[in-house]
Write a protein that holds these residues in place. Structure first.
Motif, PDB file in Angstrom:
ATOM      1  N   VAL A 253       0.869  -1.173   0.000  1.00 49.30           N
ATOM      2  CA  VAL A 253       0.000   0.000   0.000  1.00 49.30           C
ATOM      3  C   VAL A 253       0.902   1.218   0.000  1.00 49.30           C
ATOM      4  CG1 VAL A 253      -1.825   1.257   1.187  1.00 49.30           C
ATOM      5  CG2 VAL A 253      -1.614  -1.195   1.494  1.00 49.30           C
ATOM      6  N   LEU A 254       0.736   2.090  -0.966  1.00 46.49           N
ATOM      7  CA  LEU A 254       1.551   3.304  -1.010  1.00 46.49           C
ATOM      8  C   LEU A 254       0.611   4.480  -1.073  1.00 46.49           C
ATOM      9  CD1 LEU A 254       4.074   2.269  -3.812  1.00 46.49           C
ATOM     10  CD2 LEU A 254       4.238   1.824  -1.363  1.00 46.49           C
ATOM     11  N   TYR A 255       0.851   5.473  -0.237  1.00 49.40           N
ATOM     12  CA  TYR A 255       0.030   6.661  -0.291  1.00 49.40           C
ATOM     13  C   TYR A 255       0.936   7.885  -0.325  1.00 49.40           C
ATOM     14  CZ  TYR A 255      -3.497  10.092   0.384  1.00 49.40           C
ATOM     15  OH  TYR A 255      -4.304  11.172   0.169  1.00 49.40           O
ATOM     16  N   GLY A 256       0.653   8.809  -1.196  1.00 53.99           N
ATOM     17  CA  GLY A 256       1.413  10.060  -1.231  1.00 53.99           C
ATOM     18  C   GLY A 256       2.568  10.011  -2.203  1.00 53.99           C
ATOM     19  N   GLU A 257       3.257   8.874  -2.208  1.00 55.68           N
ATOM     20  CA  GLU A 257       4.366   8.737  -3.135  1.00 55.68           C
ATOM     21  C   GLU A 257       4.333   7.321  -3.685  1.00 55.68           C
ATOM     22  OE1 GLU A 257       8.619  10.098  -2.021  1.00 55.68           O
ATOM     23  OE2 GLU A 257       8.545   8.087  -2.907  1.00 55.68           O
ATOM     24  N   THR A 258       4.092   7.211  -4.979  1.00 55.45           N
ATOM     25  CA  THR A 258       3.772   5.892  -5.513  1.00 55.45           C
ATOM     26  C   THR A 258       4.735   5.439  -6.606  1.00 55.45           C
ATOM     27  OG1 THR A 258       2.249   6.987  -7.013  1.00 55.45           O
ATOM     28  CG2 THR A 258       1.316   6.098  -5.011  1.00 55.45           C
ATOM     29  N   ALA A 259       5.840   6.174  -6.736  1.00 55.29           N
ATOM     30  CA  ALA A 259       6.743   5.871  -7.852  1.00 55.29           C
ATOM     31  C   ALA A 259       7.234   4.428  -7.827  1.00 55.29           C
ATOM     32  CB  ALA A 259       7.925   6.825  -7.831  1.00 55.29           C
ATOM     33  N   ASP A 260       7.377   3.854  -6.625  1.00 51.54           N
ATOM     34  CA  ASP A 260       7.907   2.501  -6.553  1.00 51.54           C
ATOM     35  C   ASP A 260       6.839   1.421  -6.676  1.00 51.54           C
ATOM     36  OD1 ASP A 260      10.759   2.650  -6.336  1.00 51.54           O
ATOM     37  OD2 ASP A 260      10.431   3.709  -4.444  1.00 51.54           O
ATOM     38  N   GLY A 261       5.600   1.839  -6.894  1.00 46.96           N
ATOM     39  CA  GLY A 261       4.502   0.871  -6.977  1.00 46.96           C
ATOM     40  C   GLY A 261       4.787  -0.237  -7.977  1.00 46.96           C
ATOM     41  N   GLY A 262       5.210   0.164  -9.162  1.00 47.41           N
ATOM     42  CA  GLY A 262       5.443  -0.830 -10.209  1.00 47.41           C
ATOM     43  C   GLY A 262       6.497  -1.838  -9.796  1.00 47.41           C
ATOM     44  N   TRP A 263       7.506  -1.341  -9.121  1.00 46.02           N
ATOM     45  CA  TRP A 263       8.607  -2.221  -8.714  1.00 46.02           C
ATOM     46  C   TRP A 263       8.144  -3.217  -7.656  1.00 46.02           C
ATOM     47  CZ3 TRP A 263      12.057  -1.971  -4.210  1.00 46.02           C
ATOM     48  CH2 TRP A 263      13.193  -2.783  -4.364  1.00 46.02           C
ATOM     49  N   PHE A 264       7.426  -2.697  -6.638  1.00 51.81           N
ATOM     50  CA  PHE A 264       6.914  -3.611  -5.612  1.00 51.81           C
ATOM     51  C   PHE A 264       5.960  -4.629  -6.246  1.00 51.81           C
ATOM     52  CE2 PHE A 264       7.580   0.102  -2.542  1.00 51.81           C
ATOM     53  CZ  PHE A 264       8.727  -0.439  -2.003  1.00 51.81           C
ATOM     54  N   GLY A 265       5.113  -4.128  -7.157  1.00 52.11           N
ATOM     55  CA  GLY A 265       4.159  -5.011  -7.831  1.00 52.11           C
ATOM     56  C   GLY A 265       4.885  -6.126  -8.572  1.00 52.11           C
ATOM     57  N   ASP A 266       5.998  -5.765  -9.166  1.00 43.98           N
ATOM     58  CA  ASP A 266       6.777  -6.729  -9.925  1.00 43.98           C
ATOM     59  C   ASP A 266       7.395  -7.786  -9.003  1.00 43.98           C
ATOM     60  OD1 ASP A 266       7.521  -7.287 -12.593  1.00 43.98           O
ATOM     61  OD2 ASP A 266       9.601  -6.776 -12.052  1.00 43.98           O
ATOM     62  N   LEU A 267       7.933  -7.328  -7.859  1.00 39.18           N
ATOM     63  CA  LEU A 267       8.509  -8.271  -6.890  1.00 39.18           C
ATOM     64  C   LEU A 267       7.433  -9.232  -6.399  1.00 39.18           C
ATOM     65  CD1 LEU A 267      10.729  -5.854  -4.746  1.00 39.18           C
ATOM     66  CD2 LEU A 267      11.479  -7.418  -6.545  1.00 39.18           C
ATOM     67  N   LEU A 268       6.219  -8.663  -6.198  1.00 34.88           N
ATOM     68  CA  LEU A 268       5.120  -9.489  -5.711  1.00 34.88           C
ATOM     69  C   LEU A 268       4.740 -10.543  -6.763  1.00 34.88           C
ATOM     70  CD1 LEU A 268       1.933  -8.237  -3.966  1.00 34.88           C
ATOM     71  CD2 LEU A 268       1.716  -9.696  -5.946  1.00 34.88           C
ATOM     72  N   LYS A 269       4.575 -10.085  -7.976  1.00 41.66           N
ATOM     73  CA  LYS A 269       4.109 -10.960  -9.040  1.00 41.66           C
ATOM     74  C   LYS A 269       5.099 -12.118  -9.255  1.00 41.66           C
ATOM     75  CE  LYS A 269       2.616 -10.259 -13.808  1.00 41.66           C
ATOM     76  NZ  LYS A 269       2.466  -9.177 -14.794  1.00 41.66           N
ATOM     77  N   LYS A 270       6.390 -11.779  -9.186  1.00 42.99           N
ATOM     78  CA  LYS A 270       7.390 -12.811  -9.448  1.00 42.99           C
ATOM     79  C   LYS A 270       7.754 -13.613  -8.210  1.00 42.99           C
ATOM     80  CE  LYS A 270       9.762 -10.486 -13.175  1.00 42.99           C
ATOM     81  NZ  LYS A 270      10.553  -9.259 -13.038  1.00 42.99           N
ATOM     82  N   GLY A 271       7.247 -13.179  -7.049  1.00 41.17           N
ATOM     83  CA  GLY A 271       7.593 -13.877  -5.819  1.00 41.17           C
ATOM     84  C   GLY A 271       9.081 -13.811  -5.503  1.00 41.17           C
ATOM     85  N   THR A 272       9.697 -12.684  -5.820  1.00 44.78           N
ATOM     86  CA  THR A 272      11.142 -12.532  -5.605  1.00 44.78           C
ATOM     87  C   THR A 272      11.504 -12.613  -4.109  1.00 44.78           C
ATOM     88  OG1 THR A 272      11.087 -11.010  -7.444  1.00 44.78           O
ATOM     89  CG2 THR A 272      13.102 -11.012  -6.116  1.00 44.78           C
TER      90      THR A 272
END
Ligand code: SRM
Ligand code: FAD
Ligand code: SF4
Ligand code: FES
Lengths: 817, 116
Positions: A365-384
């Motif tokens: 969950v990111l609020y206010g600053e979301t630039a890293d959203g895509g990166w976290f989403g990617d780590l999640l999706k790949k189960g890194t």
């Protein structure tokens, strides 16, 4: 052999499916579409910007009429399919058209769920699903209703923000203790609530609606705890249900939605279904990213090239309310075996939380600053496995591996399969390879070829960074439009450099900024003259030769070379003495036309240039000054009669208008500046289409701005509410000064707002009182040099006298001898 | 009356602002006299070839003027409309004396027509 393909529903999912299909197998099908909505396929997710006025319907059309023609598609607009005859393989619409199919695609989307509380069928109760709903809301906004939105989820909040932007008072009622509880944890929900409240949206959580009140029309909403919230518009946004009734009646297998397998085939081999109407593996969907994935799978199967089936993955949620940044993905419920990592920056309003289990990210969950959203989403999706970076993970990608990376390097470091565009499921590799193979150089090209950033647009920044990384200096995201042919610099750069380099004259600007012409042109000189005047009040000497004729002689040139003269009538008020003086001037100088303008004053048209100084002298003698009807500066302040006379007036609108005009006349602005003050929300002074408008209300003054009613028509947006007249004057002057300092020449306030964004304006003149005061004081300072009546200077002091009489008169004799 | 035009005195260089213009009335109609940034002086008929706009009221830049009505740009030396637009305005020779006195040459031909 061409087969007949019939599609029921013309939403985003089948639209995308057909695009793929026409690419894979252009001639395989003859396509017929039935759509209950009477229109072409449009980007439903962009309805919120249409509601708020940031976009028009035309902007969000995906397939215009021409697309259907060129693909030979028959589109039955406004036809609802009421029956499917699976034995005969036909469908029939409510208007009696029957069409045979070889293959049928059902894409009926979903239906808003309207809770069956008493009063839910009253006129004034709306859902938020299609363009008709948006049109109805905008219409309601025009009658300045008070709105209640039931439901504090994504849709409800976008509706609330849009209605607020339309100038309504809005209350959101939410059943749960915090907003968007399905996507946000309580802390982020709280920050979101605070941000909405700051914009003037009232939020009531734990609000259980008991009844919609009203007899012939909605009058309010009653809660279980007895509270009553008055409203003339109620928007229900509590949820959606897959529209599966048609399929069910046809005997297809239906649960919550239409049952399909991973190839999107229903229980009938020749019928597919996709979009929000389906249920796949027990799940139903409400965001476009998975629907677009379905579209691709379904198209491949129809084209006879079936590929891997549909696979579920979590779709991130973003809220499309300008200025609110929020991102959430995955599952973030607390559980004993989960850890969390939290980062807060209270002053910046930033909150980030990751939920981790066994060194893998489960939710973010990111609020206010979301630039890293895509990166976290990617780590999640790949189960890194994140064990290595556990300590710095929350700071984002740029903190991984030594020194902080700049955002560009961060994008460069992403893997080729990192998802960039969530809506369209476009990954980095696809974008970079398309850029290289197709030789793309602009964002629009990339949108057209890859669909990245073409839906909700929230990944535009990432796509631009990718373009920079791929193209290097060949891509300039802010490719500036030069001011004119004399320079390569745009208005923004010139304004910045004038300040930064302390340039205080036109020749200095041209020298230092390497103008390519010796003395500029008719485009850049007036702009530079304005910038210098606005930036160095009292120091810079106005350059009359760099002004258009109207501003040089303080009258408007007419098509026959004569002039029109418009004196100020403060706030639209006049007197017998002024009218008499005007009448006398008209007679004395044989002025051919006298007209009431659209700005509440009088225009004398057809004055000879050489008469101008004498006309002004007479008008000056009666106490009148130039109305600046020609100026890129303060024009008129229209008023209504307010508390002086009107039985509905809530404040002294005439007085405030006169006060504003007397205080602000003479100031030069990037483009014309028109204002109005209305005494109550009936708005007889038309304040809601002005550059700055005030609507007086019982509790004070609603300050509006960014309206226009000329080449473009825009209703205003609300800047803020203030309690006193003094405060209104300060806010308006501060706003004007901010615009004077930031606007590009000829850029009206509404365009400036679009460029710089509401948040930056509110931050400067509403939220931060010190800043507001500083802008106000700079305005006051510059006014001491600006409030000189140009007519008086010319009528009695001989200023610019060369303008008004010929240099010489050559008679026949002189000429011929 | 002679068939040659005569140089007529119309004032002094300093009567015209730099990057500005004044007009002179004549039997031919109004004439615009321009002074550029570098003190060159040009004279043209004060009627834009487009829709008759008074060129003397335009903005002077380089050796051109931008018409005040619809912004066509006209080269002062040739009278030719610049860029994609077409048209030409009549020009007249002007000379600047050593002491700054300005004189204009109006063609006799035209005067005869006007006088007749
Ligand atoms: C006189 C008047 C029409 C009338 O007879 O009522 C008028 C006359 C002109 N308008 Fe206007 N406008 C007049 C009210 C308006 C209004 C109504 C209003 O202010 O409430 C509008 C729409 C509101 C708005 O501005 O959003 C209006 C939108 C325009 C526009 C479009 C501006 C835009 O940004 O979209 C132009 C063109 C421009 O400025 O580039 C324009 C330009 C003009 C010009 C200056 C055209 C020109 O460049 O010569 C006309 C000058 C005629 C003259 O010599 O007086 N006029 N003009 C009105 C003078 C009001 C006053 O008292 O000062
Ligand atoms: C205001 C709003 C904002 C949104 N924002 C986002 C967002 O930011 N991100 C995101 O991912 N998603 C968002 N969504 C959701 C997204 O728009 C939907 O998921 C998507 O549009 C669904 O596409 P669809 O093709 O399944 O159905 P729809 O687009 O709903 O299309 C269904 C169509 O079928 C027609 N129809 C229904 N029954 C029949 C019948 N019997 N005969 C003929 N026609 C019929 C309907 O009239 C409708 O036009 C938003 C939705 C709304 C309303
Ligand atoms: S609308 Fe305005 S600009 Fe157009 S003709 Fe009328 S006065 Fe002129
Ligand atoms: S009259 Fe000169 S440009 Fe139109």
């Amino acid at each position: 052999m061409t087969q007949k393909l019939v599609v029921v529903g013309n939403g985003m999912a089948p639209g995308r499916m057909l695009e793929h299909l026409f690419e894979l197998a252009p001639d395989a099908f003859e396509v017929t579409i039935f759509n209950a909505e009477p229109r072409v396929n449009y980007d439903r997710i962009m309805l919120s910007p249409v509601l708020s006025g940031e976009k028009s319907f035309e902007d969000i059309v995906i397939h215009g009429d021409g697309w259907y023609v060129s693909h030979g598609v028959t589109l039955h607009k406004g036809h609802r399919v009421v029956a499917i005859d699976r034995a005969a393989k036909t469908v029939t619409s409510d208007k009696g058209i029957t069409a045979p199919y070889d293959h049928l695609v059902i894409a009926t989307g979903s239906t808003p769920f309207i809770p069956p509380v008493p009063g839910h069928t009253l006129p004034g109760v709306l859902a938020y699903r299609d363009l008709d709903d948006v049109d109805a809301m905008i219409l309601a906004a025009q009658s300045r209703a008070k709105a209640v939105v039931i439901g504090g989820g994504l849709l409800g909040l976008e509706a609330a923000a849009g209605l607020r932007a339309q100038g309504l008072e809005v209350t959101v009622l939410h059943l749960m203790p915090t907003l968007m509880e399905r996507q946000l944890d309580p802390a982020a929900g709280f920050l979101l609530q605070r941000a909405l409240e700051k914009r003037g949206i009232e939020v009531i959580c734990n609000a259980n609606t008991e009844e919609v009140l009203g007899t012939t029309h909605v009058e309010g909403v009653k809660l279980k705890d007895g509270r009553v919230i008055p409203a003339s518009l109620v928007v229900m946004a509590v949820g959606i249900r897959p529209s599966a009734g048609l399929a069910k009646d046809a005997g297809l297998a239906v649960g919550r939605g239409i049952h399909v397998d991973d190839q999107l085939v229903t229980s009938d081999e020749s019928i597919s279904a996709l979009g929000e109407c389906v249920e796949l593996d027990g799940r139903v969907y409400g965001l476009v990213a998975p629907l677009y994935q379905m579209a691709e799978v379904a198209a491949r199967r129809l084209a006879g090239q079936p590929a891997e089936g549909f696979r579920h993955s979590d779709t991130p949620t973003k809220l499309k309310v300008t200025g609110i940044n929020l991102y959430s993905v995955g599952d973030f419920a607390d559980a004993p075996d989960r850890e969390e990592i939290v980062l807060r920056d209270a002053s910046a309003g930033v909150y980030k939380r990751l939920v981790v289990k066994d060194n893998r990210i489960l939710g973010a969950v990111l609020y206010g600053e979301t630039a890293d959203g895509g990166w976290f989403g990617d780590l999640l999706k790949k189960g890194t496995d994140i064990a290595e970076m556990r300590d710095t993970l929350i700071f984002g990608q740029s903190y991984q591996g030594g020194s902080p990376l700049d955002p560009m390097a961060a994008v460069a470091a992403l893997g080729d399969d990192a998802e960039i565009c969530g809506c369209n499921g476009v990954c980095k590799g696809k974008i970079t390879s398309t850029i290289t193979t197709k030789g793309l150089t602009t964002l629009d090209d990339v949108r057209a070829h890859t669909k990245a950033s073409a839906s909700c647009g929230s990944c535009t920044g990432l796509v631009e960074q990718l373009m920079s990384v791929t193209l290097g200096s060949a891509f300039n995201p802010n490719a500036v439009k030069p001011m004119c042919g004399c320079t390569t610099l745009g208005h923004g750069d010139v304004r910045r450099l004038i300040k930064a380099k302390g340039l205080k004259s036109i020749p200095a600007v041209m020298q230092e900024l390497e103008w390519t012409t010796s003395c500029g042109c008719a485009k850049c000189r007036p702009a530079l003259n304005y910038y210098l005047l606005a930036d160095w009040p009292g120091e810079y000497q106005d350059d009359k030769q760099s002004r258009f004729i109207n501003e040089r002689v303080h009258a408007n040139i007419q098509k026959d070379g004569t002039y029109s003269v418009v004196p100020r009538m403060w706030g639209g008020m006049t007197s017998s003495a002024e009218l008499r003086a005007i009448a006398d001037v008209v007679d004395k100088f044989a002025i051919p036309a006298v007209k009431c303008t659209g700005g509440q004053r009088i225009d004398m048209l057809g004055v000879k240039k050489e008469d101008l100084p004498a006309v002004w002298a007479d008008l000056n003698a009666a106490g009148m000054v130039s109305g600046a009807a020609y100026a890129k500066g303060l024009r008129t302040v229209k008023t209504c009669v307010g508390t002086d006379w009107c039985r509905f007036g809530t404040q002294d609108s005439t007085g405030l208008g006169i006060r504003l005009e007397k205080f602000m006349w003479g100031s030069w602005t990037p483009a014309k500046l028109k204002m109005a003050v209305s005494g109550c929300p009936r708005n007889c002074a038309e304040a809601t289409c002005k550059d700055i408008g005030v609507i007086c209300v019982d509790s004070g003054y609603d300050i509006h701005f960014a309206g226009a009613a000329g080449l473009d028509i825009h209703g205003t947006q609300v800047l803020c509410h203030v309690d006193t007249e003094d405060e209104a004057v300060v806010v308006i002057a501060a706003l004007t000064q901010l615009y004077r300092e930031q606007g590009h020449y000829l850029e009206r306030i509404y365009k400036w707002l679009k460029r710089v964004g509401m948040d930056s304006i509110r931050a400067a003149v509403v939220d931060d009182l010190e800043k507001r005061q500083a802008y106000f004081e700079r305005f006051v300072f510059s006014q001491q040099f600006a409030q000189v009546d140009p007519w008086a200077e010319r009528a009695s002091k001989g200023v610019a006298s060369h303008e008004f009489k010929p240099m010489a008169e050559i008679g026949f004799r002189e000429a011929a001898e | 009356m002679t068939m040659q035009g005569a140089w007529a005195a119309i004032g002094r260089l300093d009567d015209i602002p730099r990057r500005g213009a004044r007009c002179v009335t004549s039997p031919l109609g109004r004439i615009a006299v321009f002074r550029t940034m570098d003190d060159k002086v040009f004279a043209t008929e004060d009627r834009c070839p487009h829709k008759g706009g008074p060129l003397s009221q335009g903005i002077v830049h380089g050796g051109s003027v931008t018409c005040p009505l619809h912004s066509q740009v006209i080269a002062l030396d040739t009278g030719l409309v610049q860029g994609p637009d077409e048209g030409r305005v009549r020009t007249f020779p002007v000379r600047v004396g050593a002491d700054g006195a300005l004189e204009i040459l109006l063609e006799a031909e035209a005067f005869r027509e006007a006088a007749e």
